[in-house]
Each structure stands twice: as structure tokens, then as C-alpha cells.
Write an enzyme that holds these catalytic residues in place. Structure first.
Site, PDB file in Angstrom:
ATOM      1  N   TRP A 187       0.713  -9.079   6.026  1.00 26.57           N
ATOM      2  CA  TRP A 187       0.345  -9.547   4.687  1.00 26.57           C
ATOM      3  C   TRP A 187       1.077 -10.852   4.430  1.00 26.57           C
ATOM      4  O   TRP A 187       2.277 -10.968   4.695  1.00 26.57           O
ATOM      5  CB  TRP A 187       0.723  -8.542   3.601  1.00 26.57           C
ATOM      6  CG  TRP A 187       0.550  -9.135   2.222  1.00 26.57           C
ATOM      7  CD1 TRP A 187      -0.616  -9.265   1.542  1.00 26.57           C
ATOM      8  CD2 TRP A 187       1.573  -9.725   1.396  1.00 26.57           C
ATOM      9  NE1 TRP A 187      -0.393  -9.899   0.337  1.00 26.57           N
ATOM     10  CE2 TRP A 187       0.951 -10.187   0.220  1.00 26.57           C
ATOM     11  CE3 TRP A 187       2.950  -9.902   1.538  1.00 26.57           C
ATOM     12  CZ2 TRP A 187       1.648 -10.818  -0.813  1.00 26.57           C
ATOM     13  CZ3 TRP A 187       3.650 -10.535   0.517  1.00 26.57           C
ATOM     14  CH2 TRP A 187       3.001 -10.974  -0.644  1.00 26.57           C
ATOM     15  N   GLU A 228      -3.931  -7.292   5.813  1.00 22.11           N
ATOM     16  CA  GLU A 228      -3.973  -6.784   4.429  1.00 22.11           C
ATOM     17  C   GLU A 228      -4.491  -7.825   3.461  1.00 22.11           C
ATOM     18  O   GLU A 228      -3.977  -8.940   3.377  1.00 22.11           O
ATOM     19  CB  GLU A 228      -2.568  -6.334   4.015  1.00 22.11           C
ATOM     20  CG  GLU A 228      -2.488  -5.788   2.600  1.00 22.11           C
ATOM     21  CD  GLU A 228      -1.100  -5.282   2.260  1.00 22.11           C
ATOM     22  OE1 GLU A 228      -0.878  -4.898   1.101  1.00 22.11           O
ATOM     23  OE2 GLU A 228      -0.214  -5.298   3.150  1.00 22.11           O
ATOM     24  N   LYS A 230      -5.832  -9.234  -0.501  1.00 20.21           N
ATOM     25  CA  LYS A 230      -5.335  -9.236  -1.870  1.00 20.21           C
ATOM     26  C   LYS A 230      -6.231 -10.109  -2.730  1.00 20.21           C
ATOM     27  O   LYS A 230      -6.793 -11.100  -2.259  1.00 20.21           O
ATOM     28  CB  LYS A 230      -3.891  -9.755  -1.911  1.00 20.21           C
ATOM     29  CG  LYS A 230      -3.172  -9.523  -3.223  1.00 20.21           C
ATOM     30  CD  LYS A 230      -1.677  -9.773  -3.089  1.00 20.21           C
ATOM     31  CE  LYS A 230      -0.954  -9.379  -4.359  1.00 20.21           C
ATOM     32  NZ  LYS A 230       0.514  -9.464  -4.223  1.00 20.21           N
ATOM     33  N   ASP A 261      -4.833  -2.064  -0.138  1.00 19.70           N
ATOM     34  CA  ASP A 261      -3.738  -1.716  -1.040  1.00 19.70           C
ATOM     35  C   ASP A 261      -4.319  -1.393  -2.413  1.00 19.70           C
ATOM     36  O   ASP A 261      -5.079  -2.190  -2.970  1.00 19.70           O
ATOM     37  CB  ASP A 261      -2.746  -2.874  -1.123  1.00 19.70           C
ATOM     38  CG  ASP A 261      -1.479  -2.529  -1.906  1.00 19.70           C
ATOM     39  OD1 ASP A 261      -1.605  -2.113  -3.080  1.00 19.70           O
ATOM     40  OD2 ASP A 261      -0.383  -2.687  -1.352  1.00 19.70           O
ATOM     41  N   HIS A 264      -4.110  -4.181  -5.116  1.00 19.15           N
ATOM     42  CA  HIS A 264      -4.451  -5.558  -4.756  1.00 19.15           C
ATOM     43  C   HIS A 264      -5.821  -6.015  -5.231  1.00 19.15           C
ATOM     44  O   HIS A 264      -6.306  -7.056  -4.797  1.00 19.15           O
ATOM     45  CB  HIS A 264      -4.366  -5.736  -3.238  1.00 19.15           C
ATOM     46  CG  HIS A 264      -2.977  -5.923  -2.742  1.00 19.15           C
ATOM     47  ND1 HIS A 264      -2.684  -6.367  -1.467  1.00 19.15           N
ATOM     48  CD2 HIS A 264      -1.783  -5.729  -3.345  1.00 19.15           C
ATOM     49  CE1 HIS A 264      -1.368  -6.423  -1.310  1.00 19.15           C
ATOM     50  NE2 HIS A 264      -0.814  -6.043  -2.435  1.00 19.15           N
ATOM     51  N   HIS A 288      -2.381   1.342   1.664  1.00 19.46           N
ATOM     52  CA  HIS A 288      -1.128   1.250   0.931  1.00 19.46           C
ATOM     53  C   HIS A 288      -1.377   1.898  -0.428  1.00 19.46           C
ATOM     54  O   HIS A 288      -1.993   1.297  -1.311  1.00 19.46           O
ATOM     55  CB  HIS A 288      -0.688  -0.202   0.775  1.00 19.46           C
ATOM     56  CG  HIS A 288       0.077  -0.707   1.946  1.00 19.46           C
ATOM     57  ND1 HIS A 288       0.679  -1.949   1.972  1.00 19.46           N
ATOM     58  CD2 HIS A 288       0.362  -0.129   3.142  1.00 19.46           C
ATOM     59  CE1 HIS A 288       1.298  -2.117   3.131  1.00 19.46           C
ATOM     60  NE2 HIS A 288       1.107  -1.020   3.859  1.00 19.46           N
ATOM     61  N   ASP A 296      -0.852  -6.203 -10.242  1.00 15.84           N
ATOM     62  CA  ASP A 296      -0.333  -5.623  -9.007  1.00 15.84           C
ATOM     63  C   ASP A 296       1.167  -5.343  -9.152  1.00 15.84           C
ATOM     64  O   ASP A 296       2.014  -6.025  -8.598  1.00 15.84           O
ATOM     65  CB  ASP A 296      -0.587  -6.585  -7.840  1.00 15.84           C
ATOM     66  CG  ASP A 296      -0.038  -6.050  -6.528  1.00 15.84           C
ATOM     67  OD1 ASP A 296       0.092  -4.823  -6.402  1.00 15.84           O
ATOM     68  OD2 ASP A 296       0.270  -6.863  -5.636  1.00 15.84           O
ATOM     69  N   ASP A 298       2.703  -2.267  -8.581  1.00 17.19           N
ATOM     70  CA  ASP A 298       3.217  -1.303  -7.609  1.00 17.19           C
ATOM     71  C   ASP A 298       4.101  -0.239  -8.237  1.00 17.19           C
ATOM     72  O   ASP A 298       5.259  -0.056  -7.866  1.00 17.19           O
ATOM     73  CB  ASP A 298       3.982  -2.028  -6.488  1.00 17.19           C
ATOM     74  CG  ASP A 298       3.055  -2.831  -5.592  1.00 17.19           C
ATOM     75  OD1 ASP A 298       2.004  -2.289  -5.224  1.00 17.19           O
ATOM     76  OD2 ASP A 298       3.380  -3.980  -5.262  1.00 17.19           O
ATOM     77  N   ASP A 328       3.296   2.049  -0.934  1.00 17.41           N
ATOM     78  CA  ASP A 328       3.786   0.702  -1.236  1.00 17.41           C
ATOM     79  C   ASP A 328       4.028   0.586  -2.730  1.00 17.41           C
ATOM     80  O   ASP A 328       3.146   0.215  -3.494  1.00 17.41           O
ATOM     81  CB  ASP A 328       2.787  -0.353  -0.767  1.00 17.41           C
ATOM     82  CG  ASP A 328       3.320  -1.768  -0.950  1.00 17.41           C
ATOM     83  OD1 ASP A 328       4.495  -1.910  -1.338  1.00 17.41           O
ATOM     84  OD2 ASP A 328       2.568  -2.726  -0.711  1.00 17.41           O
TER      85      ASP A 328
END
Length: 429
Positions: A187, A228, A230, A261, A264, A288, A296, A298, A328
Site C-alpha cells: 500500500w 491495496e 484506496k 480495506d 478505504h 483488511h 478512513d 480505522d 487493520d
């Protein structure tokens, strides 16, 4: 304390109820035991790493909170991980970032090698925990302007290409040692805060850089390359070079694992809806599992509708063997070990719930066009005694049942975390 006799009685009744809907509970638990979640190391120290360069987190990443007791070196992080694993049923993996090597002195990211991760490799063998890996394209002076592999400066691009090459070699050695594939996930934060005048050229540069990184062949029995995507991030709100469309095309044409993810994408966009379609064209997926809140951010994984939908898609499509499930998130506002336990246990709970669905019956009703019965059955499933099966799984896995795991975290906080200095710079790894 919940007695084992009560757990056994509740489990027997639950098994009987599930059997009445055609669900084999023991088979569901067998599949759950065989599923390894890749637990992310960076929750334990707020993505600080052990490069000992005095650098700060950046390149579109931010961790909020200052809960006491964060790990300051590899030994403390491994201790915290062992505690977390003792609270989570099953055998699981560890996902490492390149900045978590053990360095006696500062080492350029282009020069990192297996020797800097030997401590992790030895620990993983002793613990029976397999490793996954990630290059670290952030928190570095050559990433300060938000561009790395897509940078217009050839020298900066070359630096990050060589970092990626070094990381693949480390990951391959990890895979050889543990005798199963190490997933090495790429990423990069590359993008622009405001609208660019040229969206295409950076993407050509990124593709060329990735091709250079992946040039050296490795056996997929010990190395799996993942990329990955995004949509946006801090400092790249208007344009991300490695968008979903970019990496989907790259993964298809280069036969790579695609990483999705959960944080993302646009807040109204979910990865559960992408699993079946992307698996038509890419060999495997890496997930993820995270929880974005408006952006984003997380957050720690909770038992949300989307988490359940992700696991349902994996199970209903019979994709468990083609999907690598990783976590993640990073939350420094609460006890970090508790965050690991909550997020991983919830991920497993959601997977178990999906495995306990009467999948064949639901899909039969759908094929026959009986959407009334399909909806009715899906709704009735929500009040089935899933909790009794989960408690049985925890008890038979020798981990705390119910809320008992929190008592163990509090004891560890009192005896270990509270003794740590708030000055990590004074600690020698």
C-alpha cells in the site's frame, strides 16, 4: 463465572436448534478452527515502529489517543501480542510492517534484510504463529510530499522500488521458514490533496514501479504479492494514484492478490459487495477488516452489519480458501490489547454466524424464486442461539468465555502495562 456445565447444556440445546434447520454445528466449528486471522502488529504501538530514527507518523496516517502502556520495543510488543492471542480462540497469524524490524542502529529502508526480522521469525516459530508482511511507504522524509512509487523524481522512485524489493525478499524468507505463504501487501499513500492537472501520468509511473518490484520471481507456496487500493485519505482527499480501478486492473493483468480495506472507500460503499465480483477475475483476496467512521479512521472492529455481510459473502460464495482475512485498525484511546481482543473476537463471531446459516436452504429458496421464505428464514436466523455456540468454542479453545477476558486484560494492565515509562525514547529495544 460461567460454569462449564451451563455452557455444555446451552451448547447442546443450540446444536439441536441449528440441526432442525439443517445446519451442522460441528462442521461449522471445524471450519472456524481452520481459519487464521492475520492480527496487525501496529495496534500495539500506534504505528510507531522500531526504526529509532525519531520520526513521526505521517503520509496520510493518524492515530488518536494516548492510553498508557504502549509497547516501546519488540520484546514488549511480542509480550502484548501473546496476551492478546491468549484471549482469542483459534490459532492466528501476525501481520508485520517493515518499520518493525529490530535495528541496533538506523538502517535505510532499502537496506533492511532478514537479519532485522530474525527475532520475529524465531518468535513466530516458538509461538506457532505464521507471519505476513508489508513494506512501509510512510513516516519517512522521502514520503513527506505524499508521493513514493509514483513520484516524478526518479531517484525517490528508485529508493522506494528498492525498499519494495527488499521487503519481498524478507517476506519470501518468512514464508520458507514457516512453510506456508507469507502475504506481502503493498500500500502506498500516493495522491494529491487538491484536484490534479494530470491523473494519468502518476498511474503509469506507479504501474512501472510495481512491475520493477515484482520482477524477481518467487514460489507462491511461500510468497503471495498483494496490492491495496484506496479512494481517499488525509492529504490525498481529491486524488489517490492507487485507486480501486487501478489496482483491480493491475491485479487482474499481473495475477496478484487484491487487498480490499473496509475503510478505504466512500462511506456509502462497502467491500462486502465487491467480494464475489472481484474473485471472478483475481486469484485471491486479502481483506483488511476495519471500521471507518465518516472517513478512513480505522476504528476497532465491532459487530456491525457490514462485518456480518463480509463474512456472509465469504461463506455463501464458498470463498474461505481464496480469502485472507486480516485486521487493520489502530485506537490509542483505549487499552490496546483490549482493542485487539474486541476486534479479532468480533471478526471470528461474524464468521461463525455466517457458518451457522442454513446456506443450502437459503440458496435453494432463491433458485426456486421463493423470496418470501428466503427473507423469513434470514430474519429468523438472527434470533438463533449463536452465543451458546460461541461460548462453547471459547471454552473448548481454553480462552475466556464472555466478558471474562476483560478481567485478564485489567490484570495485565496492572502488572505489566502500568510499569512502562511514558518516555519510549529512553528504552533500548
Amino acid at each position: 463465572m460461567t460454569s462449564f456445565s451451563n455452557i455444555d447444556s446451552a451448547y447442546a440445546l443450540a446444536t439441536e436448534q441449528y440441526q432442525s434447520t439443517g445446519v451442522d454445528v460441528e462442521n461449522a466449528l471445524k471450519q472456524l478452527r481452520a481459519t487464521e486471522i492475520s492480527v496487525h502488529c501496529w495496534q500495539g504501538d500506534d504505528v510507531a515502529g522500531f526504526e529509532n530514527t525519531g520520526g513521526t507518523l505521517g503520509s496520510g496516517l493518524a492515530v488518536t489517543g494516548n492510553y498508557p502502556g504502549r509497547a516501546r520495543n519488540a520484546a514488549e510488543l511480542r509480550s502484548d501480542l501473546e496476551k492478546a492471542y491468549s484471549l482469542i480462540p483459534g490459532k492466528h497469524r501476525l501481520n508485520l510492517h517493515a518499520l518493525y524490524g529490530e535495528f541496533d542502529e538506523p538502517v535505510q529502508r532499502t537496506d533492511i534484510g532478514v537479519e532485522h526480522f530474525q527475532g520475529w521469525i524465531d518468535w513466530s516459530r516458538d509461538q506457532g504463529v505464521s507471519l505476513d508482511f508489508n513494506p512501509s511507504y510512510f513516516s519517512h522524509p522521502l514520503a513527506d510530499d505524499g508521493l513514493t512509487l509514483a513520484h516524478p523524481d526518479e531517484g525517490i522512485r528508485e529508493f522506494w522500488i528498492n525498499h519494495g524489493i527488499a521487503c519481498r525478499r524478507i517476506a519470501a524468507e518468512m514464508g520458507k521458514t514457516q512453510n506456508n505463504p507469507c502475504v506481502n501487501n503493498v500500500w502506498v499513500p500516493d495522491g494529491y490533496k487538491d484536484s490534479p492537472a494530470d491523473r494519468a501520468t502518476p498511474r503509469y509511473r506507479l504501474a512501472e514501479s510495481l512491475d520493477r518490484i515484482f520482477e524477481e520471481p518467487f514460489d507462491t507456496s511461500y510468497l503471495l504479492d498483494a496490492v491495496e487500493c484506496k479512494l481517499f485519505g488525509i492529504g490525498s482527499e481529491s486524488y489517490v494514484v492507487g485507486s480501486h480501478e487501478f489496482y483491480l486492473g493491475y491485479a487482474i493483468t499481473r495475477d496478484k492478490v487484491l487487498c480490499l480495506d473496509a475503510g478505504h472507500f466512500h462511506p456509502t460503499e462497502v467491500i462486502s459487495d465487491k467480494i464475489s465480483s472481484t474473485l471472478m477475475y483475481v486469484p485471491e483476496l486479502l481483506l483488511h477488516v476495519s471500521r471507518g467512521v465518516r472517513w478512513d479512521s480505522d476504528h476497532v472492529v465491532t459487530m456491525s452489519d457490514e462485518l456480518q455481510a463480509i463474512m456472509q459473502e465469504i461463506v455463501r460464495g464458498n470463498h474461505l480458501r481464496r480469502v485472507h482475512i486480516g485486521l487493520d485498525f489502530f485506537d490509542a484511546s483505549i487499552n490496546r490489547i483490549a482493542a485487539w481482543a474486541i476486534g479479532t473476537r468480533n471478526t471470528l463471531k461474524a464468521l461463525l454466524m455466517a457458518l451457522l446459516e442454513p446456506r443450502e436452504e437459503l440458496q435453494r429458496l432463491e433458485r426456486e424464486g421463493d423470496f418470501t421464505a428466503r427473507l423469513a428464514l434470514m430474519e429468523e436466523q438472527k434470533t438463533m442461539p449463536f452465543g451458546a455456540v460461541w461460548d462453547h468454542y471459547c471454552a473448548t479453545s481454553d480462552v475466556p468465555v464472555g466478558r471474562q477476558w476483560l478481567d485478564s486484560v485489567r490484570e495485565y494492565e496492572s502488572s505489566v502495562l502500568s510499569k512502562r515509562s511514558e518516555s519510549p525514547e529512553s528504552v533500548i529495544a
